[in-house]
Every structure is written in structure tokens, then in C-alpha cells.
Design an enzyme around this catalytic site. Structure first.
Site, mmCIF file in Angstrom:
data_model
loop_
_atom_site.group_PDB
_atom_site.id
_atom_site.type_symbol
_atom_site.label_atom_id
_atom_site.label_comp_id
_atom_site.label_asym_id
_atom_site.label_seq_id
_atom_site.Cartn_x
_atom_site.Cartn_y
_atom_site.Cartn_z
ATOM 1 N N ASP A 100 -10.365 13.475 -17.730
ATOM 2 C CA ASP A 100 -10.525 12.026 -17.855
ATOM 3 C C ASP A 100 -10.424 11.703 -19.341
ATOM 4 O OD1 ASP A 100 -11.404 9.417 -18.142
ATOM 5 O OD2 ASP A 100 -12.933 9.567 -16.569
ATOM 6 N N ARG B 248 0.833 -1.208 0.000
ATOM 7 C CA ARG B 248 0.000 0.000 0.000
ATOM 8 C C ARG B 248 0.871 1.263 0.000
ATOM 9 N NH1 ARG B 248 -2.022 2.265 4.321
ATOM 10 N NH2 ARG B 248 -2.042 0.356 5.542
ATOM 11 N N TYR C 263 -18.682 10.388 -17.289
ATOM 12 C CA TYR C 263 -18.867 9.066 -16.700
ATOM 13 C C TYR C 263 -19.813 9.181 -15.486
ATOM 14 C CZ TYR C 263 -17.821 4.493 -14.920
ATOM 15 O OH TYR C 263 -17.937 3.208 -14.473
ATOM 16 N N LYS D 289 -9.895 -0.015 -19.159
ATOM 17 C CA LYS D 289 -10.398 0.120 -20.525
ATOM 18 C C LYS D 289 -9.238 -0.058 -21.517
ATOM 19 C CE LYS D 289 -14.102 1.041 -18.179
ATOM 20 N NZ LYS D 289 -14.544 2.392 -17.883
#
Ligand SMILES: *Cc1c(COP(=O)(O)O)cnc(C)c1O
Length: 357
Positions: free
Chosen positions: A143, A18, A71, A168
Site C-alpha cells: 500500500d 460493473r 491503515y 488521497k
């Protein structure tokens, strides 16, 4: 050895994923260089990247301008999390830079756009909006998931940050999730600290590995997506049952010139309207053999899905009357959002022909 993210530096060794992981770091370096950025940070998903962005850059009393069509998750998260926290939000048609200028306030911290935008492929002029945001002291985040860096590189056009859903085109195979934010180190590193280390939206190293593998063919894939999507778009434009086709590479796209000025090629996304869309959607689900009637985009497989205007308006867009009228100019009662994959373009056209009979 630091015990807190606050003491971490570039020299801190890899101790816990992390905080930092060599496979994820390798992907971040590749993404930064693909986008001409100083630094990149990866997340578990595109939405985790958007959450990290919002959380880091916006505090109570701040104002954000967000594209009124983008989106749905970005709009819904802004409404459900930012507004209750006291961040005010203006929903603006960002295909008109002048409307962005008019919406600016002294407390505007972030302008958030998407180009080409989901699901109507409307284009935002990155150069013009970057100048407007910079003059007002606000950051511009773009984006660019529908484009990928093989098509548009927003940082080179003046944006401060570029976001991707790596699920994507960048991953490219529909087999993993990821998100990324790329920009100047001094903006990106606080987003890493808040979004990845503290909020915990860390990417799985296995996803990073899959996306690195996907990136090896990004250039070849985007050339093929771009070429085939134009063939499919032209086929649809000539089809008697198709009312309208939206594809930034078509001369009929209302912003074709703007698109040609900021897109090196036109990517694999298109949307179209037909008569009797509910019947056509049923026919597609039954008859398509090469396309998959399914959501998502940017995969090697072609995907198609109907997005009804009334449903999208109710759940996500919530446009005012003027905004809804503008949306309907593009989408009518709904569009078939289409992600043209890597199959033979002739096979894809024949597949659609059968579904449209
Ligand atoms: C899919 C998508 C997202 C969200 O990404 P996830 O990886 O699904 O969380 C954000 N923006 C755009 C434009 C997308 O297509």
C-alpha cells in the site's frame, strides 16, 4: 456477447459499467503506466481494493503476513473477515525484513506492507521484503498511498502488487473516493473478476473522471507537498513545545537512508508529538485558520488530526507488549498526523505557531 464475467476478454465491448467502462479503463491505463505495471484495476474506494485483494488471494488454510502498523481498516478487515474464514494472520513489524522472513510458513500466500506507514511514517524496505517473499513463493502487496508513484514505485523495486487509495494524493482534491491495484495482468485480472464484477466494488465513472483530472497535476502537486512538508517538519523540529517530529526526509528519521534509497522525494506527510496533546488538539481546532483539523490526507488543503496511541491500540493495532513498546518509541502517547497541502509553507508554519502558543 458474453453473459458471464467468465467469458469476458479484452475484446468484449463496453456493455455494463460493473464489467467495464471506458472512463474507468482510461484511468486504469494511466495508473498502470505511472506504476510501470502491466495492468490496473480500479475500485469504489481504497478499502474496496483491499477487500478485493484479500478475497481473491486468500482462502481457508492460507496464511498472510501483515504489517503490524498500517491503515487501521486493513487490519480490522483482516481480523473481522479473514480470520473467521480460517485464514491465519501474522502481525509483523515489517520495518525489519528479518522478522518477515521468520514469520513465513509453507502456506504463506501474501505479504502485505505499507510504506511509509500510517500514522508514524515508519518505512518498509520494499527490495528486501520482495526478495524474501519471492523466495518463499508468496506475493508482496504494497500500500503506497502515502507515497504516490511520484515518490515510490514498488513494482520497480520487486513488489508484485501496489495498492492505492485514490481518495488521497492521486485524486488530490478531497472530493472523491477510489482505490486501485496495479501489477501483472495474470494477478490483477482475477482480482477484477472477484472484487469488481462479483463483489461489486466498482468505481463510479464520475470518480474516475475526477481522478483523471487530479492526475494531470500529480507531478507538480507532489513536488510542492514534498518541499512544503520538509519546511513545516524543520519548523516543528525547532519548536520548543514539540517533542518529536517524524518525517522520512529529516536526517533525524531513524530510517532516513533507507527512505532516501526508495523515495524520489519525501511526500507531504509528517507526524509529531507535543506536550499536553489534548490541550494542543483543542487549541488547534479553535485557532487553526489555514490547516483544517480533520482526518484524511493527500488533499490540496492541509489537514491535521491527533491519533492517540491508546485509542488506536484498542480499536485497531492490538499490538503485543513488544510491538506496543516499539510503536511508542515512535509515537509516544499519540501523534498529530499532518498532511501538508498546497498552501504557502510560511502561512502553514505561522498557523501552527499560533496553535502551539
Ligand atoms: C485512506 C487509506 C486507505 C483506505 O482508502 P479509502 O479510499 O478511504 O477506502 C487505505 N490505505 C491507506 C494508507 C489510506 O491512507
Amino acid at each position: 456477447m458474453p453473459f458471464s464475467a467468465a467469458d469476458m476478454t479484452d475484446e468484449t465491448p463496453y456493455t455494463y459499467t460493473r464489467w467495464g467502462n471506458p472512463t474507468i479503463r482510461r484511468l486504469e491505463c494511466t495508473l498502470a503506466s505511472l506504476e510501470s505495471g502491466e495492468a490496473a484495476v480500479c475500485f469504489a474506494s481504497g478499502m474496496a481494493a483491499i477487500s478485493g485483494l484479500y478475497h481473491t488471494l486468500l482462502a481457508p488454510g492460507d496464511h498472510m503476513i501483515i504489517a503490524d502498523v498500517c491503515y487501521p481498516g486493513a487490519l480490522e478487515l483482516a481480523r473481522s473477515v479473514l480470520e473467521p474464514k480460517g485464514v491465519s494472520i501474522s502481525h509483523v513489524d515489517t520495518s525489519e525484513p528479518e522478522l518477515v522472513r521468520q514469520a513465513l510458513r509453507p502456506e504463506t500466500k501474501l505479504v502485505y506492507i505499507e510504506t511509509p506507514c500510517n500514522p508514524i511514517l515508519r518505512i518498509a524496505d520494499i527490495r528486501a521484503i520482495a526478495q524474501i517473499a519471492r523466495a518463499a513463493g508468496a506475493l508482496l502487496a504494497v500500500d503506497a498511498t502515502f507515497a504516490s508513484p511520484a515518490v515510490t514505485r514498488p513494482l520497480e523495486l520487486g513488489a508484485d502488487l501496489v495498492l492505492h487509495s485514490l481518495s488521497k494524493y492521486l485524486g488530490g482534491h478531497g472530493d472523491t473516493l477510489g482505490g486501485a491495484i496495479i501489477g501483472k495482468r495474470q494477478v490483477v485480472e482475477p482480482i477484477r473478476r472477484a472484487g469488481v464484477i462479483h463483489l461489486g466494488g466498482v468505481m463510479s465513472p464520475f470518480s474516475a473522471w475526477l481522478i483523471i483530472r487530479g492526475l494531470a497535476t500529480l507531478t507538480l502537486r507532489m513536488a510542492a507537498h514534498s518541499e512544503s512538508s520538509l519546511i513545516v517538519a524543520r519548523f516543528l523540529e525547532d519548536h520548543p513545545k514539540v517533542l518529536k517530529v517524524l518525517h522520512p526526509g529529516l536526517a533525524s528519521h531513524p530510517q532516513h537512508e533507507l527512505a532516501a534509497g526508495q523515495m524520489a522525494q519525501f511526500s507531504g506527510m509528517l507526524s509529531f508529538q507535543t506536550e499536553n496533546p489534548m490541550q494542543v488538539a483543542r487549541n488547534m481546532a479553535e485557532r487553526l485558520r489555514v490547516f483544517h483539523y480533520a482526518v484524511s490526507l493527500g488533499h490540496h488543503r492541509s489537514l491535521i488530526f491527533h491519533v492517540p496511541t491508546a485509542d488506536l491500540q484498542r480499536t485497531s493495532l492490538r499490538l503485543d507488549d513488544a510491538g506496543l513498546a516499539r510503536y511508542r518509541d515512535w509515537a509516544g502517547d499519540g501523534v498529530f498526523r499532518t498532511s501538508v497541502g498546497l498552501e504557502d509553507a510560511g502561512d502553514l508554519c505561522r498557523d501552527l505557531e499560533k496553535a502551539l502558543e
